[in-house]
Design a protein around this motif. Structure first.
Motif, mmCIF file in Angstrom:
data_model
loop_
_atom_site.group_PDB
_atom_site.id
_atom_site.type_symbol
_atom_site.label_atom_id
_atom_site.label_comp_id
_atom_site.label_asym_id
_atom_site.label_seq_id
_atom_site.Cartn_x
_atom_site.Cartn_y
_atom_site.Cartn_z
ATOM 1 N N PHE A 67 31.782 33.217 39.356
ATOM 2 C CA PHE A 67 32.720 34.124 38.693
ATOM 3 C C PHE A 67 34.129 33.639 39.052
ATOM 4 O O PHE A 67 34.741 34.098 40.015
ATOM 5 C CB PHE A 67 32.504 35.561 39.183
ATOM 6 N N PRO A 68 34.657 32.667 38.294
ATOM 7 C CA PRO A 68 35.960 32.083 38.639
ATOM 8 C C PRO A 68 37.125 33.050 38.399
ATOM 9 O O PRO A 68 37.054 33.927 37.542
ATOM 10 C CB PRO A 68 36.065 30.864 37.718
ATOM 11 N N ASP A 69 38.160 32.868 39.197
ATOM 12 C CA ASP A 69 39.418 33.609 39.033
ATOM 13 C C ASP A 69 39.170 35.120 38.997
ATOM 14 O O ASP A 69 39.634 35.823 38.092
ATOM 15 C CB ASP A 69 40.129 33.156 37.751
ATOM 16 N N CYS A 70 38.473 35.603 40.008
ATOM 17 C CA CYS A 70 38.126 37.024 40.074
ATOM 18 C C CYS A 70 39.302 37.827 40.639
ATOM 19 O O CYS A 70 39.823 37.514 41.722
ATOM 20 C CB CYS A 70 36.906 37.217 40.967
ATOM 21 N N GLU A 71 39.720 38.872 39.929
ATOM 22 C CA GLU A 71 40.821 39.732 40.374
ATOM 23 C C GLU A 71 40.251 40.851 41.248
ATOM 24 O O GLU A 71 39.471 41.690 40.780
ATOM 25 C CB GLU A 71 41.559 40.319 39.178
ATOM 26 N N LEU A 72 40.627 40.849 42.525
ATOM 27 C CA LEU A 72 40.055 41.757 43.511
ATOM 28 C C LEU A 72 41.012 42.895 43.850
ATOM 29 O O LEU A 72 42.208 42.684 44.059
ATOM 30 C CB LEU A 72 39.716 40.975 44.785
ATOM 31 N N TRP A 73 40.443 44.099 43.949
ATOM 32 C CA TRP A 73 41.214 45.291 44.278
ATOM 33 C C TRP A 73 40.660 45.933 45.543
ATOM 34 O O TRP A 73 39.480 45.818 45.859
ATOM 35 C CB TRP A 73 41.122 46.312 43.147
ATOM 36 N N GLU A 74 41.544 46.619 46.265
ATOM 37 C CA GLU A 74 41.142 47.351 47.455
ATOM 38 C C GLU A 74 42.114 48.513 47.665
ATOM 39 O O GLU A 74 43.331 48.347 47.525
ATOM 40 C CB GLU A 74 41.142 46.431 48.688
ATOM 41 N N ASN A 75 41.566 49.684 47.953
ATOM 42 C CA ASN A 75 42.374 50.885 48.165
ATOM 43 C C ASN A 75 43.345 51.142 47.011
ATOM 44 O O ASN A 75 44.503 51.519 47.206
ATOM 45 C CB ASN A 75 43.144 50.791 49.487
ATOM 46 N N GLY A 76 42.845 50.915 45.783
ATOM 47 C CA GLY A 76 43.625 51.238 44.599
ATOM 48 C C GLY A 76 44.670 50.220 44.199
ATOM 49 O O GLY A 76 45.460 50.471 43.277
ATOM 50 N N LYS A 77 44.685 49.048 44.842
ATOM 51 C CA LYS A 77 45.701 48.042 44.521
ATOM 52 C C LYS A 77 45.059 46.682 44.275
ATOM 53 O O LYS A 77 44.069 46.326 44.916
ATOM 54 C CB LYS A 77 46.704 47.908 45.673
ATOM 55 N N CYS A 78 45.677 45.921 43.366
ATOM 56 C CA CYS A 78 45.256 44.530 43.166
ATOM 57 C C CYS A 78 45.759 43.721 44.351
ATOM 58 O O CYS A 78 46.958 43.700 44.648
ATOM 59 C CB CYS A 78 45.834 43.990 41.865
ATOM 60 N N VAL A 79 44.850 43.059 45.050
ATOM 61 C CA VAL A 79 45.203 42.351 46.284
ATOM 62 C C VAL A 79 45.310 40.848 46.074
ATOM 63 O O VAL A 79 46.225 40.200 46.584
ATOM 64 C CB VAL A 79 44.165 42.653 47.390
#
Length: 310
Positions: A67-79
């Motif tokens: 899954f290339p270029d995966c946009e990861l979020w944590e605690n409601g924010k894009c990290v």
């Protein structure tokens, strides 16, 4: 329904799947439930994933497709963004609300691991409690043990009727111990290897297993009868019999099937059910792997020997 019991439904909502994927559940650690689920969508609807309810639990994910270029979020924010390679293992802390943008096909295995399962492991080993696991967002691990356990459980997820509970318990107990050691700093110690079960315990355990060839009994239920932890019972049973409980059970199924084929002229489908197999194809697959020939060939050879002796 428990958190583990509803894990497939929760994952289905998290990933916006049309149907909740099936899960395998184990209750092998003092009644604590763990689960494993396989998820796949070759044509997902693009968008941000859902959220898990915050709880003191972890998800271990084995990626079966890149899954290339995966946009990861944590605690409601894009990290961050990160490439996710196939075969990598990732850990997520459900207290941090892990999410990601679904914009490509995906295929993964997810293991649900509550904190109470780790606590049960350390209590049984009389070792210090595991602290936080190494849940670093975007950091994948080349973990051959998780890949092996995942591969072993995939067949069970796809054919749950053919998977006995002892096998699920065994593999999920192994996963819990591995994750605690590899990512939580747990050290089981260097205690001398304990002996096997007492003769009466071994006899009783074998009787219990043999009375349930279908494999519905859990390791927790059998170990509890002797006042032993699941890990201690499994280890001691293997010392006493030479096999872990789930493999010993398979041998008894094959033994029962051989007796039925020798004594009675029954259809193989009936023999399969009587010996604890889910169906004839399950019986044929297991029997052939363990004996080296199919049930039909074995029966013809056995009948030929019997006729020759008479």
């Amino acid at each position: 329904m428990t958190q583990a019991g509803a894990f497939g439904q929760r994952l289905g909502k998290f990933l916006h799947l049309k149907d909740a994927p099936p899960s395998l559940i184990t209750r092998s650690l003092r009644g604590v439930e763990l689960a494993v689920t396989e998820t796949r969508d070759d044509n997902p609807v693009p968008g941000l994933s859902g959220s898990f309810t915050a709880e003191d639990a972890f998800v271990v994910s084995l990626k079966l497709r890149e899954f290339p270029d995966c946009e990861l979020w944590e605690n409601g924010k894009c990290v961050m963004k990160a490439d996710v390679p196939a075969g990598a293992t990732y850990l997520y802390d459900l207290k941090r609300d892990p999410r990601y943008v679904i914009d490509k096909p995906f295929h993964s295995l997810f293991f649900y691991l509550p904190r109470s399962a780790l606590d049960g492991l350390t209590e049984q080993s009389r070792k210090p409690r595991v602290g936080e696991l190494a849940c670093e967002l975007g950091v994948g691990h080349d973990d051959a043990i998780v890949r092996h356990i995942g591969s072993s459980l995939q067949a069970g997820l796809r054919r749950p009727d053919e998977t006995n509970q002892l096998f699920i318990d065994h593999m999920m107990l192994a996963l819990t111990a591995h994750v605690a050691q590899a990512y939580g700093g747990f050290r089981p110690g260097t205690e001398p290897t304990r002996g096997g079960l007492a003769p009466w315990q071994a006899r009783r355990a074998c009787e219990k297993l043999e009375s349930d060839l279908g494999g519905k009994l859990s390791l927790q239920q059998i170990a509890a009868e002797f006042g032993l932890s699941v890990s201690h019972f499994s280890r001691a049973f293997r010392v006493s019999t030479g096999l872990p409980p789930h493999q010993w059970l398979l041998q008894q199924r094959v033994k029962a099937a051989k007796q039925l084929m020798t004594v009675r002229d029954l259809p193989l489908s009936e023999i399969a059910m009587s010996a604890g197999f889910a169906n004839q194809s399950h019986f044929t697959r297991v029997f052939s792997a363990m004996v080296g020939v199919s049930p039909g060939v074995w029966r013809r050879e056995a009948q030929g020997i019997s006729e020759g002796e008479t």
